[in-house]
Design a protein around this motif. Structure first.
Motif, mmCIF file in Angstrom:
data_model
loop_
_atom_site.group_PDB
_atom_site.id
_atom_site.type_symbol
_atom_site.label_atom_id
_atom_site.label_comp_id
_atom_site.label_asym_id
_atom_site.label_seq_id
_atom_site.Cartn_x
_atom_site.Cartn_y
_atom_site.Cartn_z
ATOM 1 N N ASP A 28 0.833 -1.203 0.000
ATOM 2 C CA ASP A 28 0.000 0.000 0.000
ATOM 3 C C ASP A 28 0.871 1.258 0.000
ATOM 4 N N ALA A 29 1.692 1.370 -1.015
ATOM 5 C CA ALA A 29 2.741 2.394 -1.073
ATOM 6 C C ALA A 29 2.200 3.816 -0.907
ATOM 7 N N PRO A 30 2.836 4.616 -0.042
ATOM 8 C CA PRO A 30 2.466 6.030 0.118
ATOM 9 C C PRO A 30 3.159 6.899 -0.926
ATOM 10 N N LEU A 31 2.874 8.195 -0.892
ATOM 11 C CA LEU A 31 3.497 9.149 -1.805
ATOM 12 C C LEU A 31 4.932 9.452 -1.418
ATOM 13 N N THR A 32 5.754 9.701 -2.413
ATOM 14 C CA THR A 32 7.068 10.297 -2.193
ATOM 15 C C THR A 32 6.879 11.808 -2.037
ATOM 16 N N GLN A 33 7.962 12.517 -1.731
ATOM 17 C CA GLN A 33 7.857 13.979 -1.680
ATOM 18 C C GLN A 33 7.497 14.528 -3.056
ATOM 19 N N LYS A 34 8.044 13.928 -4.099
ATOM 20 C CA LYS A 34 7.684 14.360 -5.451
ATOM 21 C C LYS A 34 6.191 14.159 -5.685
ATOM 22 N N GLY A 35 5.658 13.050 -5.208
ATOM 23 C CA GLY A 35 4.235 12.778 -5.363
ATOM 24 C C GLY A 35 3.375 13.800 -4.643
ATOM 25 N N ARG A 36 3.805 14.198 -3.456
ATOM 26 C CA ARG A 36 3.083 15.242 -2.714
ATOM 27 C C ARG A 36 3.124 16.563 -3.486
ATOM 28 N N ASP A 37 4.275 16.869 -4.051
ATOM 29 C CA ASP A 37 4.402 18.107 -4.825
ATOM 30 C C ASP A 37 3.497 18.067 -6.056
ATOM 31 N N GLN A 38 3.413 16.910 -6.704
ATOM 32 C CA GLN A 38 2.542 16.776 -7.873
ATOM 33 C C GLN A 38 1.081 17.005 -7.484
ATOM 34 N N ALA A 39 0.666 16.434 -6.354
ATOM 35 C CA ALA A 39 -0.715 16.623 -5.887
ATOM 36 C C ALA A 39 -0.963 18.087 -5.533
ATOM 37 N N ARG A 40 0.021 18.708 -4.908
ATOM 38 C CA ARG A 40 -0.130 20.110 -4.516
ATOM 39 C C ARG A 40 -0.230 21.027 -5.736
ATOM 40 N N ALA A 41 0.426 20.643 -6.824
ATOM 41 C CA ALA A 41 0.374 21.450 -8.047
ATOM 42 C C ALA A 41 -1.015 21.459 -8.671
ATOM 43 N N VAL A 42 -1.843 20.495 -8.309
ATOM 44 C CA VAL A 42 -3.208 20.438 -8.841
ATOM 45 C C VAL A 42 -4.126 21.434 -8.130
ATOM 46 N N GLN A 43 -3.782 21.808 -6.896
ATOM 47 C CA GLN A 43 -4.661 22.667 -6.090
ATOM 48 C C GLN A 43 -5.147 23.920 -6.826
ATOM 49 N N PRO A 44 -4.252 24.744 -7.375
ATOM 50 C CA PRO A 44 -4.739 25.970 -8.021
ATOM 51 C C PRO A 44 -5.586 25.700 -9.261
ATOM 52 N N LEU A 45 -5.369 24.564 -9.894
ATOM 53 C CA LEU A 45 -6.144 24.233 -11.093
ATOM 54 C C LEU A 45 -7.601 23.976 -10.738
ATOM 55 N N ILE A 46 -7.815 23.303 -9.611
ATOM 56 C CA ILE A 46 -9.172 23.046 -9.137
ATOM 57 C C ILE A 46 -9.793 24.348 -8.629
ATOM 58 N N GLN A 47 -9.027 25.092 -7.853
ATOM 59 C CA GLN A 47 -9.574 26.290 -7.211
ATOM 60 C C GLN A 47 -9.988 27.368 -8.198
ATOM 61 N N CYS A 48 -9.317 27.432 -9.347
ATOM 62 C CA CYS A 48 -9.642 28.495 -10.299
ATOM 63 C C CYS A 48 -10.757 28.103 -11.260
ATOM 64 N N MET A 49 -11.284 26.888 -11.139
ATOM 65 C CA MET A 49 -12.386 26.476 -12.009
ATOM 66 C C MET A 49 -13.642 27.279 -11.676
ATOM 67 N N GLN A 50 -14.493 27.443 -12.677
ATOM 68 C CA GLN A 50 -15.737 28.165 -12.450
ATOM 69 C C GLN A 50 -16.589 27.438 -11.417
ATOM 70 N N GLU A 51 -17.513 28.171 -10.820
ATOM 71 C CA GLU A 51 -18.220 27.672 -9.647
ATOM 72 C C GLU A 51 -18.978 26.378 -9.914
ATOM 73 N N ASP A 52 -19.624 26.257 -11.069
ATOM 74 C CA ASP A 52 -20.408 25.050 -11.327
ATOM 75 C C ASP A 52 -19.547 23.854 -11.724
ATOM 76 N N HIS A 53 -18.220 24.042 -11.751
ATOM 77 C CA HIS A 53 -17.301 22.926 -11.983
ATOM 78 C C HIS A 53 -16.571 22.517 -10.702
ATOM 79 N N GLN A 54 -16.902 23.153 -9.593
ATOM 80 C CA GLN A 54 -16.301 22.796 -8.314
ATOM 81 C C GLN A 54 -16.933 21.501 -7.798
ATOM 82 N N PRO A 55 -16.128 20.529 -7.369
ATOM 83 C CA PRO A 55 -16.678 19.238 -6.912
ATOM 84 C C PRO A 55 -17.593 19.386 -5.698
#
Length: 335
Positions: free
Chosen positions: A146-173
């Motif tokens: 059940d392998a966890p994330l590496t630091q690179k993996g955490r950075d990759q996930a963190r890079a997605v944050q602004p992409l989700i946050q800047c989506m229009q309101e009706d595209h927010q999960p």
């Protein structure tokens, strides 16, 4: 015609056709890309048969590009092979009034330690047979259960944050569904972190309030399983303690009952699992959902389960986000 495609190109830029902007993580080197190409081809075995069998089911799921700036935080990888034929695939986004439509943000987990071990083994020239337990196979190392994330993996996930946050309101999960594997749980929590808050958070891009949404663990979106211990989940009680912000109510067993040491889950089995999940998803009241899953699961979904254009069938690199509109239709050919 419905074909299979795993994209291994390294061009940067925005693909407005798929709604995917590729802001590349240049740490995806030639070793990682070559290994992804090899593994994607292996994961396509049995896809044609799965595709044909699922066309007899009562539900047809069509996927269309969302045409918004979602992105991969990595390079994409590409080979194309036609495996099956369909008379119903369409590249035009048309729906009937009875169809159910949902926006889904599909996210592959960031780099896990098993990915790192495989890259290192491949760089050293080691070769192994996929889904076979041998000393040369890095995916069967006891240390990466059940392998966890590496630091690179955490950075990759963190890079997605602004992409989700800047989506229009009706595209927010309105709902986040996560695989029960550690790396996907971690990725979903990091990438969709702004949706976890206490209700007092605001999106400064659109100056709007952010309402916390449910984070739900689901066995049906976990990786194709068996033999490779990185794809064996830890006991439920351990996951609950480590991830108290996630609802594990749908997980009915303490131990992993899907994992087998003697064989890999067949393409028909994982395809059926994805189809069952899509039936469940189609009945949910939420219209916009985020899903944190895995490369094998995602490749099977887009190549064997969904009706979609070739541009959506590419192999997901670690940390890649792909946003689509899913249309759930009743199959006229089903008896």
């Amino acid at each position: 015609a419905n074909g299979t495609s795993t994209d291994t190109s390294t061009d940067a830029g925005t693909d407005t056709g798929t709604g995917t902007t590729t802001t590349h993580d240049h740490n995806h080197n030639s070793v990682t890309i070559a290994l992804a190409k090899k593994e994607s081809e292996e994961h396509l075995h049995g896809i044609a048969e799965l595709y044909q069998s699922l066309r007899q089911k009562p539900l047809i799921i069509e996927a269309y590009p969302l045409h918004l700036p979602s992105t991969s935080t990595s390079t994409s990888t590409s080979t194309s092979t036609s495996t099956s034929t369909s008379t119903s695939t369409s590249t035009t986004n048309s729906t009937d009034t009875d169809d159910k439509v949902k926006i889904v943000h599909f996210l592959r987990h960031g780099q896990g330690f098993h990915n790192l071990m495989a890259d290192m083994a491949s760089a050293q020239g080691r070769q192994w047979e996929q889904f076979v337990s041998t000393e040369s196979n890095p995916y069967v190392m006891a240390e990466i259960v059940d392998a966890p994330l590496t630091q690179k993996g955490r950075d990759q996930a963190r890079a997605v944050q602004p992409l989700i946050q800047c989506m229009q309101e009706d595209h927010q999960p309105e709902l986040i569904v996560l695989s029960t594997h550690c790396r996907a749980l971690q990725t979903g929590l990091i990438a969709f972190e702004h949706l976890l808050g206490d209700g007092n958070e605001r999106s400064y891009t659109f100056q709007r309030d952010i309402t916390p949404v449910p984070f739900l663990a689901h066995e049906m979106v976990r990786e194709e399983t068996g033999v490779h211990v990185c794809d064996k989940r830890r006991p439920k009680s351990q996951q609950v303690k480590e991830f108290p912000m996630i609802d594990f109510g749908l997980i009915t067993s303490e131990e992993d009952l899907l994992f087998r040491t003697d064989r890999r889950e067949s393409k028909a089995e994982i395809g059926d699992r994805i189809y069952q999940f899509m039936e469940w998803l189609s009945e949910r009241e939420e219209t916009c959902i985020g899903i944190s899953s895995h490369s094998g699961w995602l490749l099977t979904a887009f190549n064997g389960v969904f009706e979609c254009e070739d541009s959506l069938k590419a192999w997901f690199q670690t940390g890649e986000l792909r946003s689509v509109r899913l249309v759930f239709k009743q199959n006229d050919r089903h008896h």
